[in-house]
Design a protein around this motif. Structure first.
Motif, PDB file in Angstrom:
ATOM      1  N   GLY A 191       0.800  -1.219   0.000  1.00  0.00           N
ATOM      2  CA  GLY A 191       0.000   0.000   0.000  1.00  0.00           C
ATOM      3  C   GLY A 191       0.833   1.270   0.000  1.00  0.00           C
ATOM      4  O   GLY A 191       0.301   2.359   0.164  1.00  0.00           O
ATOM      5  N   HIS A 192       2.136   1.121  -0.185  1.00  0.00           N
ATOM      6  CA  HIS A 192       3.054   2.255  -0.183  1.00  0.00           C
ATOM      7  C   HIS A 192       3.973   2.186  -1.399  1.00  0.00           C
ATOM      8  O   HIS A 192       4.091   1.148  -2.037  1.00  0.00           O
ATOM      9  CB  HIS A 192       3.912   2.253   1.086  1.00  0.00           C
ATOM     10  CG  HIS A 192       3.138   2.476   2.328  1.00  0.00           C
ATOM     11  ND1 HIS A 192       2.343   1.515   2.897  1.00  0.00           N
ATOM     12  CD2 HIS A 192       3.024   3.565   3.126  1.00  0.00           C
ATOM     13  CE1 HIS A 192       1.784   1.992   3.989  1.00  0.00           C
ATOM     14  NE2 HIS A 192       2.180   3.253   4.154  1.00  0.00           N
ATOM     15  N   THR A 193       4.631   3.275  -1.662  1.00  0.00           N
ATOM     16  CA  THR A 193       5.638   3.338  -2.711  1.00  0.00           C
ATOM     17  C   THR A 193       6.678   4.366  -2.308  1.00  0.00           C
ATOM     18  O   THR A 193       6.429   5.207  -1.449  1.00  0.00           O
ATOM     19  CB  THR A 193       5.003   3.680  -4.077  1.00  0.00           C
ATOM     20  OG1 THR A 193       5.964   3.507  -5.102  1.00  0.00           O
ATOM     21  CG2 THR A 193       4.459   5.086  -4.114  1.00  0.00           C
ATOM     22  N   TRP A 194       7.836   4.269  -2.902  1.00  0.00           N
ATOM     23  CA  TRP A 194       8.900   5.242  -2.669  1.00  0.00           C
ATOM     24  C   TRP A 194       8.929   6.249  -3.806  1.00  0.00           C
ATOM     25  O   TRP A 194       8.750   5.871  -4.961  1.00  0.00           O
ATOM     26  CB  TRP A 194      10.272   4.572  -2.613  1.00  0.00           C
ATOM     27  CG  TRP A 194      10.490   3.717  -1.416  1.00  0.00           C
ATOM     28  CD1 TRP A 194      10.490   2.353  -1.386  1.00  0.00           C
ATOM     29  CD2 TRP A 194      10.748   4.151  -0.080  1.00  0.00           C
ATOM     30  NE1 TRP A 194      10.736   1.910  -0.114  1.00  0.00           N
ATOM     31  CE2 TRP A 194      10.904   2.999   0.711  1.00  0.00           C
ATOM     32  CE3 TRP A 194      10.868   5.403   0.517  1.00  0.00           C
ATOM     33  CZ2 TRP A 194      11.163   3.063   2.079  1.00  0.00           C
ATOM     34  CZ3 TRP A 194      11.132   5.459   1.872  1.00  0.00           C
ATOM     35  CH2 TRP A 194      11.275   4.314   2.644  1.00  0.00           C
ATOM     36  N   LEU A 195       9.153   7.481  -3.481  1.00  0.00           N
ATOM     37  CA  LEU A 195       9.416   8.511  -4.479  1.00  0.00           C
ATOM     38  C   LEU A 195      10.869   8.933  -4.291  1.00  0.00           C
ATOM     39  O   LEU A 195      11.247   9.442  -3.227  1.00  0.00           O
ATOM     40  CB  LEU A 195       8.484   9.710  -4.305  1.00  0.00           C
ATOM     41  CG  LEU A 195       8.795  10.954  -5.147  1.00  0.00           C
ATOM     42  CD1 LEU A 195       8.841  10.630  -6.636  1.00  0.00           C
ATOM     43  CD2 LEU A 195       7.786  12.047  -4.869  1.00  0.00           C
ATOM     44  N   PHE A 196      11.697   8.648  -5.302  1.00  0.00           N
ATOM     45  CA  PHE A 196      13.105   9.042  -5.296  1.00  0.00           C
ATOM     46  C   PHE A 196      13.234  10.353  -6.052  1.00  0.00           C
ATOM     47  O   PHE A 196      12.603  10.532  -7.098  1.00  0.00           O
ATOM     48  CB  PHE A 196      13.965   7.982  -5.995  1.00  0.00           C
ATOM     49  CG  PHE A 196      14.146   6.729  -5.193  1.00  0.00           C
ATOM     50  CD1 PHE A 196      15.297   6.528  -4.455  1.00  0.00           C
ATOM     51  CD2 PHE A 196      13.178   5.740  -5.183  1.00  0.00           C
ATOM     52  CE1 PHE A 196      15.484   5.371  -3.720  1.00  0.00           C
ATOM     53  CE2 PHE A 196      13.346   4.580  -4.454  1.00  0.00           C
ATOM     54  CZ  PHE A 196      14.504   4.389  -3.717  1.00  0.00           C
ATOM     55  N   PHE A 197      14.074  11.244  -5.540  1.00  0.00           N
ATOM     56  CA  PHE A 197      14.238  12.540  -6.194  1.00  0.00           C
ATOM     57  C   PHE A 197      15.585  13.132  -5.826  1.00  0.00           C
ATOM     58  O   PHE A 197      16.202  12.766  -4.819  1.00  0.00           O
ATOM     59  CB  PHE A 197      13.107  13.500  -5.821  1.00  0.00           C
ATOM     60  CG  PHE A 197      12.939  13.714  -4.341  1.00  0.00           C
ATOM     61  CD1 PHE A 197      13.560  14.776  -3.706  1.00  0.00           C
ATOM     62  CD2 PHE A 197      12.151  12.853  -3.592  1.00  0.00           C
ATOM     63  CE1 PHE A 197      13.408  14.978  -2.342  1.00  0.00           C
ATOM     64  CE2 PHE A 197      11.995  13.049  -2.227  1.00  0.00           C
ATOM     65  CZ  PHE A 197      12.620  14.108  -1.602  1.00  0.00           C
TER      66      PHE A 197
END
Length: 81
Positions: free
Chosen positions: A42-48
């Motif tokens: 139910g989650h995800t990572w946002l890389f930036f």
């Protein structure tokens, strides 16, 4: 010596909205990318990039009005390379 040039932030997002979120993030040149690997269900990572933090938060705040259930979970985590 390692350098911190990327950050990641955990997002809670409905599974049905991850592709849409990824499409929006990808549409901004060099803003970041979405990865589900090693994220809780139910989650995800946002890389930036570290220097894009303000733009990332601005976009996420706008998207919270558009994507029901989108939540920022915690603070950005530095990724050393």
């Amino acid at each position: 010596m390692s350098k911190i040039i990327f950050c990641k932030i955990l997002l809670q997002v409905p599974e049905s909205e991850i592709f849409y979120l990824s499409t929006i993030v990808d549409s901004y040149d060099n803003l970041g990318y979405i990865r589900k690997e090693e994220a809780p269900i139910g989650h995800t990572w946002l890389f930036f990039s570290n220097d894009m933090k303000d733009e990332v938060y601005e976009l996420l705040l706008l998207l919270q009005d558009e994507i029901e259930g989108l939540k920022i979970k915690g603070e950005p985590i530095a990724v050393e390379v």
